[in-house]
Design an enzyme around this catalytic site. Structure first.
Site, short mmCIF file in Angstrom:
data_model
loop_
_atom_site.label_atom_id
_atom_site.label_comp_id
_atom_site.label_asym_id
_atom_site.label_seq_id
_atom_site.Cartn_x
_atom_site.Cartn_y
_atom_site.Cartn_z
N GLU A 196 13.97 -8.63 -1.92
CA GLU A 196 14.30 -8.96 -0.54
C GLU A 196 13.12 -8.74 0.39
O GLU A 196 12.91 -9.48 1.33
CB GLU A 196 15.49 -8.08 -0.10
CG GLU A 196 16.09 -8.50 1.22
CD GLU A 196 17.27 -7.61 1.58
OE1 GLU A 196 17.82 -7.78 2.67
OE2 GLU A 196 17.63 -6.73 0.76
N GLY A 203 0.82 -1.21 0.00
CA GLY A 203 0.00 0.00 0.00
C GLY A 203 0.85 1.25 0.00
O GLY A 203 2.06 1.17 -0.22
N ASP A 207 -6.11 5.07 16.85
CA ASP A 207 -4.80 4.64 17.33
C ASP A 207 -4.16 3.60 16.42
O ASP A 207 -3.23 2.91 16.83
CB ASP A 207 -4.93 4.06 18.74
CG ASP A 207 -5.90 2.86 18.77
OD1 ASP A 207 -6.52 2.57 17.72
OD2 ASP A 207 -6.03 2.24 19.84
#
Lengths: 244, 244
Positions: A131, A67, A105
């Site tokens: 990687e 994202g 949060d």
């Protein structure tokens, strides 16, 4: 229901003042891509999804959903496709909006994430070796960054509960497939055995698959090949579909 | 699917730089509240929703869905409830997330709107008389501000396609109701007649309603009263439900 006293009329949208620096909410997009992996010698396929390892704080070193930030000049759909391609190289032909996650949060700064999802066939789900990108079995996931554990749980629940025969066939199988192959996909997703006769009856009654005149031959009795019925709309977007 | 070359790893979320002033995306919430209105002498009830008249640019004078800006210190759910109460005084016990709308050109400034929806019983849907708030029949809506026409179309489509017997009964009817009353609600939403015998069979097979021992008596043959089965989960939020 309780009643409250109205304190304002329709002025809330008007004149957005520049928000203070500590009052900024940023918009991100994330994607959950489900595919299948078959391991030689293992009876059942695994449901897998790609994750990206974070190379910076917050949650440096943790795995996260692909994202990134929404650019102010692109649509939500475009942002989902772009960030998925940038982080993994994957480019599904269709991403569907899943849900917006906005707990206060969920990140050190305030971030609302619009989450998309898609199914990918095994032959479409290759990733150039990198990687920090890898496919994970959904039954053996590490603890993810942010609230991405919760997002994956929700996406898996939607996959198990809401995905019909047609979408599974279109999203995870080649163009033609036997009922046994379709059933095996369902068994992988639901993680349980299904009765072959009941499964055949449900599929045939669903109207979402079309029998072909071709058969799969081999070591077993020849099995008829089916294809998904493209008249059946895959996504539940209704009047939104025409705007894509 | 096409393949693209990965150009970045998981750095997209890291170090959000302060966005430039013309690069700010703001997050708003809007709500679509459906209820029913019966007009004396008219056979079928109308599906209605509350709108708020805008008192400032953009779209000054146009009607819009109730809503407002997300505060950086509140959740999406809380923002939906707060802005609905502030603009209309309505406070449904439960708002469900519908969809996130984020087209680039939907507002003069860049705004992503997370849209919620709810059903309200007639006895819950009173609004204190206010100049700029009113209920509208969904079959006779004015042209709305922003892309709110599209949002209402999508919400109506979801109402018609995705709302089961249990949710309609829970959201729009009193605690106990006859099958004829439930059918009339469906006829209002679908805007067509339903066969009473077929409707009864479908409802009884659905498992979402529970017959009581009470009957509605009056000018007609006594009709059994039903209540909705509270064991049936109303919303499709799955693992998200427990977090509310």
């Amino acid at each position: 229901m309780t009643r409250t006293t109205p304190t304002a009329t329709a002025t809330a949208y008007a004149s957005p003042a520049s928000p203070a620096a500590d009052d900024v909410t940023r918009v991100a997009v994330s994607t959950v891509i489900f595919s299948l992996r078959r391991t030689p010698g293992v009876d059942r396929a695994s449901v897998v999804l790609p994750l990206v390892r974070r190379t910076r704080d917050p949650f440096e070193g943790r795995w996260a959903l692909p994202g990134g930030w929404l650019d102010a000049r692109e649509s939500l759909d475009a942002a989902a496709s772009r960030t998925l391609a940038e982080t993994t190289g994957l480019a599904p032909s269709y991403l569907e909006q899943l849900y917006a996650f906005g707990a206060v949060d969920r990140s050190p700064t305030r971030v609302v994430s619009i989450v998309y999802w898609a199914l990918l066939r095994e032959d479409e789900s290759g990733i150039e070796p990198q990687e920090n990108v890898a496919w994970f079995d959904t039954t053996a996931l590490p603890t993810l960054a942010f609230d991405h554990d919760e997002i994956v749980d929700y996406a898996l629940w939607r996959l198990r509960n809401k995905v019909g025969y047609s979408r599974i066939a279109h999203g995870l199988l080649p163009d033609e497939f036997t009922l046994a192959e379709l059933r095996e996909v369902y068994e992988s997703i639901l993680d349980r055995r299904l009765d072959p006769a009941n499964f055949r009856r449900q599929v045939e009654n669903s109207g979402t698959l079309i029998p072909t005149d071709a058969f799969r031959t081999g070591s077993h009795r020849p099995a008829r090949l089916y294809r998904y019925n493209s008249d059946v709309e895959l996504a539940d977007r209704g009047p939104l579909t025409s705007r894509r």
